[in-house]
Write an enzyme that holds these catalytic residues in place. Structure first.
Site, PDB file in Angstrom:
ATOM      1  N   HIS A   1       0.886   6.461  14.281  1.00  0.00           N
ATOM      2  CA  HIS A   1       1.937   5.779  15.053  1.00  0.00           C
ATOM      3  C   HIS A   1       1.962   6.310  16.487  1.00  0.00           C
ATOM      4  O   HIS A   1       2.109   5.548  17.451  1.00  0.00           O
ATOM      5  CB  HIS A   1       3.313   6.052  14.441  1.00  0.00           C
ATOM      6  CG  HIS A   1       3.519   5.472  13.085  1.00  0.00           C
ATOM      7  ND1 HIS A   1       3.992   6.204  12.032  1.00  0.00           N
ATOM      8  CD2 HIS A   1       3.337   4.213  12.608  1.00  0.00           C
ATOM      9  CE1 HIS A   1       4.104   5.428  10.960  1.00  0.00           C
ATOM     10  NE2 HIS A   1       3.693   4.220  11.280  1.00  0.00           N
TER      11      HIS A   1
ATOM     12  N   LYS B   1      14.642   0.712   1.617  1.00  0.00           N
ATOM     13  CA  LYS B   1      15.898   0.905   0.878  1.00  0.00           C
ATOM     14  C   LYS B   1      16.232   2.384   0.675  1.00  0.00           C
ATOM     15  O   LYS B   1      17.340   2.814   0.924  1.00  0.00           O
ATOM     16  CB  LYS B   1      15.810   0.192  -0.480  1.00  0.00           C
ATOM     17  CG  LYS B   1      16.044  -1.291  -0.352  1.00  0.00           C
ATOM     18  CD  LYS B   1      16.511  -1.904  -1.673  1.00  0.00           C
ATOM     19  CE  LYS B   1      16.736  -3.387  -1.534  1.00  0.00           C
ATOM     20  NZ  LYS B   1      15.479  -4.163  -1.589  1.00  0.00           N
TER      21      LYS B   1
ATOM     22  N   ARG C   1      -5.067  -1.669  10.639  1.00  0.00           N
ATOM     23  CA  ARG C   1      -5.977  -0.612  10.192  1.00  0.00           C
ATOM     24  C   ARG C   1      -7.152  -1.197   9.405  1.00  0.00           C
ATOM     25  O   ARG C   1      -8.293  -0.910   9.655  1.00  0.00           O
ATOM     26  CB  ARG C   1      -5.214   0.397   9.323  1.00  0.00           C
ATOM     27  CG  ARG C   1      -4.212   1.201  10.128  1.00  0.00           C
ATOM     28  CD  ARG C   1      -3.255   1.904   9.235  1.00  0.00           C
ATOM     29  NE  ARG C   1      -2.556   0.941   8.387  1.00  0.00           N
ATOM     30  CZ  ARG C   1      -1.530   1.238   7.605  1.00  0.00           C
ATOM     31  NH1 ARG C   1      -1.112   2.473   7.518  1.00  0.00           N
ATOM     32  NH2 ARG C   1      -0.933   0.310   6.900  1.00  0.00           N
TER      33      ARG C   1
ATOM     34  N   SER D   1       2.282   6.224   6.411  1.00  0.00           N
ATOM     35  CA  SER D   1       3.432   7.081   6.116  1.00  0.00           C
ATOM     36  C   SER D   1       3.555   7.301   4.617  1.00  0.00           C
ATOM     37  O   SER D   1       3.875   8.408   4.172  1.00  0.00           O
ATOM     38  CB  SER D   1       4.723   6.430   6.628  1.00  0.00           C
ATOM     39  OG  SER D   1       4.738   6.406   8.018  1.00  0.00           O
TER      40      SER D   1
END
Ligand code: PNS
Length: 159
Positions: free
Chosen positions: A18, A42, A91, A129
């Protein structure tokens, strides 16, 4: 015309991938707003506030990058902050379908907004991530994949 790029995501947490894309965006934008979607995940590992703080710390050396969180539609947030461009990373081929759908929907919702896809640095291409979270959770070393501030935050969570 001032070019404002919006770099949106969940950033749970920000990875070196990132970071690479946020900095690369400055090659064509005057300002970059890293925009963390408040409602995208969530049950995030890091709270929204933690994610904002981590990204600010990681990119603090770059005055042309701002970090904001937003609720609701990205297309509306883009309008509110006068962004002309949305930046997303591509990616692998597997990213393409979802990204293509999002880009078309965002254009439908805000015709002034163009999506540009950036290719990350080769050694960061297979980073995500979710993978970093899993490796960290199971006690693996993620030093190479995240900024030291994020590493410290993982260690703090594990205590
Ligand atoms: O890092 P992610 O989780 O792939 O990012 C996805 C994100 C946050 C960019 C996307 O879910 C988003 O834009 N959410 C905000 C709500 C919205 O506008 N949804 C419609 C997208 S077309």
């Amino acid at each position: 015309m001032i070019r404002i790029a919006l770099y949106p995501g969940s950033f749970d947490p920000i990875t070196r991938g990132h970071e690479d894309l946020a900095r690369r965006s400055l090659h064509f934008a005057d300002r970059v707003i890293v925009a963390i979607a408040g409602n995208a995940t969530k049950t995030p590992t890091f709270t929204l506030e933690e994610r904002v703080e981590l990204i600010r710390e990681v990119l603090q050396d770059e005055p042309r990058i701002e970090v904001r969180s937003f609720d609701g539609l990205l297309a509306d947030f883009a309008r509110a902050v006068k962004a002309n461009v949305v930046v997303r990373g591509l990616r692998a081929v597997s990213d393409f379908e979802y990204e293509f759908q999002m880009a078309l929907m965002n254009r439908q919702l805000n015709d002034d907004l163009e999506t540009v896809f950036l290719v990350p640095a080769l050694h960061l291409t297979y980073l995500s991530s979710s993978l970093v979270r899993e490796v960290a959770r199971l006690g693996g070393d993620v030093t190479e994949f995240v900024h030291p501030a994020v590493l410290a935050a993982f260690k703090h969570k594990a205590r």
